[in-house]
Motif scaffolding. Structure first.
Motif, short mmCIF file in Angstrom:
data_model
loop_
_atom_site.label_atom_id
_atom_site.label_comp_id
_atom_site.label_asym_id
_atom_site.label_seq_id
_atom_site.Cartn_x
_atom_site.Cartn_y
_atom_site.Cartn_z
N ASN A 88 36.78 -19.69 21.48
CA ASN A 88 35.55 -18.98 21.78
C ASN A 88 35.15 -18.13 20.59
OD1 ASN A 88 35.52 -20.03 24.36
ND2 ASN A 88 36.64 -18.31 25.22
N VAL A 89 33.86 -18.05 20.36
CA VAL A 89 33.34 -17.25 19.27
C VAL A 89 32.41 -16.20 19.88
CG1 VAL A 89 31.98 -17.29 17.16
CG2 VAL A 89 33.49 -19.19 17.67
N LEU A 90 32.58 -14.96 19.46
CA LEU A 90 31.71 -13.89 19.97
C LEU A 90 30.31 -14.05 19.42
CD1 LEU A 90 34.02 -10.77 19.56
CD2 LEU A 90 33.48 -11.98 21.66
N SER A 91 29.32 -13.84 20.25
CA SER A 91 27.94 -13.87 19.78
C SER A 91 27.68 -12.62 18.93
CB SER A 91 26.97 -13.91 20.96
OG SER A 91 26.98 -12.66 21.64
N GLY A 92 26.61 -12.65 18.17
CA GLY A 92 26.23 -11.49 17.36
C GLY A 92 26.01 -10.25 18.20
N ASP A 93 25.38 -10.44 19.39
CA ASP A 93 25.14 -9.30 20.28
C ASP A 93 26.44 -8.70 20.80
OD1 ASP A 93 22.41 -9.52 19.98
OD2 ASP A 93 22.13 -10.67 21.84
N GLN A 94 27.42 -9.56 21.11
CA GLN A 94 28.71 -9.05 21.58
C GLN A 94 29.42 -8.28 20.47
OE1 GLN A 94 30.27 -12.88 22.85
NE2 GLN A 94 30.41 -12.11 24.97
N GLN A 95 29.37 -8.80 19.25
CA GLN A 95 29.99 -8.12 18.13
C GLN A 95 29.35 -6.75 17.90
OE1 GLN A 95 30.32 -10.55 14.58
NE2 GLN A 95 30.75 -12.36 15.81
N ILE A 96 28.04 -6.69 17.96
CA ILE A 96 27.33 -5.43 17.78
C ILE A 96 27.70 -4.44 18.88
CG2 ILE A 96 25.03 -4.36 17.87
CD1 ILE A 96 24.01 -6.90 16.41
N GLN A 97 27.79 -4.91 20.12
CA GLN A 97 28.15 -4.04 21.22
C GLN A 97 29.56 -3.47 21.04
OE1 GLN A 97 28.36 -5.94 25.08
NE2 GLN A 97 28.14 -3.99 26.17
N ILE A 98 30.49 -4.30 20.60
CA ILE A 98 31.87 -3.84 20.38
C ILE A 98 31.91 -2.81 19.27
CG2 ILE A 98 34.14 -4.56 19.51
CD1 ILE A 98 33.64 -7.24 21.01
N ILE A 99 31.30 -3.09 18.15
CA ILE A 99 31.32 -2.16 17.02
C ILE A 99 30.60 -0.86 17.38
CG2 ILE A 99 30.61 -1.82 14.61
CD1 ILE A 99 33.02 -3.75 15.11
N ALA A 100 29.53 -0.95 18.15
CA ALA A 100 28.82 0.26 18.59
C ALA A 100 29.74 1.12 19.45
CB ALA A 100 27.56 -0.12 19.35
N CYS A 101 30.47 0.51 20.36
CA CYS A 101 31.40 1.28 21.21
C CYS A 101 32.47 1.95 20.37
CB CYS A 101 32.06 0.35 22.23
SG CYS A 101 31.00 -0.17 23.58
N LEU A 102 33.05 1.20 19.44
CA LEU A 102 34.13 1.75 18.62
C LEU A 102 33.64 2.88 17.71
CD1 LEU A 102 36.05 -1.53 17.71
CD2 LEU A 102 36.64 0.17 19.45
N THR A 103 32.46 2.72 17.13
CA THR A 103 31.95 3.77 16.24
C THR A 103 31.51 5.01 17.00
OG1 THR A 103 29.75 2.74 16.20
CG2 THR A 103 31.25 2.19 14.40
N GLU A 104 31.27 4.87 18.29
CA GLU A 104 30.93 6.03 19.11
C GLU A 104 32.17 6.75 19.63
OE1 GLU A 104 28.06 7.59 19.88
OE2 GLU A 104 27.06 6.26 18.46
N GLY A 105 33.35 6.23 19.26
CA GLY A 105 34.58 6.90 19.64
C GLY A 105 35.23 6.37 20.90
N GLN A 106 34.74 5.27 21.43
CA GLN A 106 35.36 4.68 22.62
C GLN A 106 36.73 4.12 22.25
OE1 GLN A 106 34.05 4.04 25.78
NE2 GLN A 106 32.05 4.92 25.45
N ARG A 129 40.96 -7.55 16.59
CA ARG A 129 40.76 -8.47 15.46
C ARG A 129 39.39 -8.26 14.83
NH1 ARG A 129 43.70 -12.14 18.70
NH2 ARG A 129 41.79 -12.95 19.60
N LEU A 130 38.37 -8.06 15.66
CA LEU A 130 37.03 -7.81 15.13
C LEU A 130 37.00 -6.47 14.38
CD1 LEU A 130 34.01 -8.50 14.85
CD2 LEU A 130 33.64 -7.30 17.03
N GLY A 131 37.61 -5.45 14.96
CA GLY A 131 37.65 -4.14 14.31
C GLY A 131 38.36 -4.21 12.96
N GLU A 132 39.44 -4.96 12.89
CA GLU A 132 40.18 -5.10 11.63
C GLU A 132 39.33 -5.83 10.59
OE1 GLU A 132 44.45 -6.80 9.99
OE2 GLU A 132 43.70 -7.46 11.94
N ARG A 133 38.65 -6.89 11.01
CA ARG A 133 37.81 -7.67 10.08
C ARG A 133 36.65 -6.82 9.56
NH1 ARG A 133 36.20 -12.05 13.17
NH2 ARG A 133 34.07 -11.35 13.25
N VAL A 134 36.00 -6.08 10.45
CA VAL A 134 34.89 -5.22 10.05
C VAL A 134 35.40 -4.09 9.14
CG1 VAL A 134 33.17 -3.58 10.89
CG2 VAL A 134 33.42 -5.79 12.01
N GLY A 135 36.57 -3.54 9.47
CA GLY A 135 37.15 -2.48 8.65
C GLY A 135 37.45 -2.95 7.24
N ARG A 136 38.02 -4.14 7.10
CA ARG A 136 38.28 -4.69 5.76
C ARG A 136 36.98 -4.88 4.99
NH1 ARG A 136 42.06 -8.13 8.25
NH2 ARG A 136 40.53 -9.79 8.15
#
Length: 134
Positions: A2-20, A38-45
């Protein structure tokens, strides 16, 4: 696979950057925490690579140095001997260009390595010596 859609990726990163937390993000999005990590690690790199490319040749009249304490996994007094390399108190050292409010350099170290602050892999005093004098 399964591959996350762009909207799902944005939602995840938005939650994490808001401190969730990762588990709270899992509950909100319905996506498994391993995928979120895994997404957080990839975006962080990617962010680290972008920072290293963009923050070159910065000229600033004043540089502020700061440290932030946190812990990984558990606090230092609860860490067992075999966990010392990857768990316990952690320090993040930051060099901030005060006029631009930009983080020029940063470095993270576990407590056992934190006896000398470093920024960008270099000792702080060496980083300060390389700054142009006004």
């Amino acid at each position: 696979m399964n591959v996350l859609s762009g909207d799902q990726q944005i939602q995840i990163i938005a939650c994490l950057t808001e401190g969730q937390s990762i588990r709270a993000t899992e509950r909100i999005t319905g996506i498994h925490r391993d995928t979120i990590m895994r997404l957080g690690e990839r975006v962080g790199r990617g962010c680290a690579e972008l920072h290293d490319r963009m923050m070159v040749g910065i000229r600033t009249g004043r540089l502020e140095l700061d440290e932030i304490w946190g812990y990984v996994g558990k606090k230092q007094k609860k860490v067992e001997r075999h966990e010392l390399s990857h768990k316990g108190d952690q320090y993040t050292f930051i060099a901030l260009a005060s006029s631009a409010k930009a983080i020029v350099s940063y470095h993270q170290r576990l407590l056992k390595e934190a006896h000398q602050p470093r920024c960008g892999g270099q000792p702080v005093r060496r980083s300060l010596q390389s700054l142009p004098r006004p």
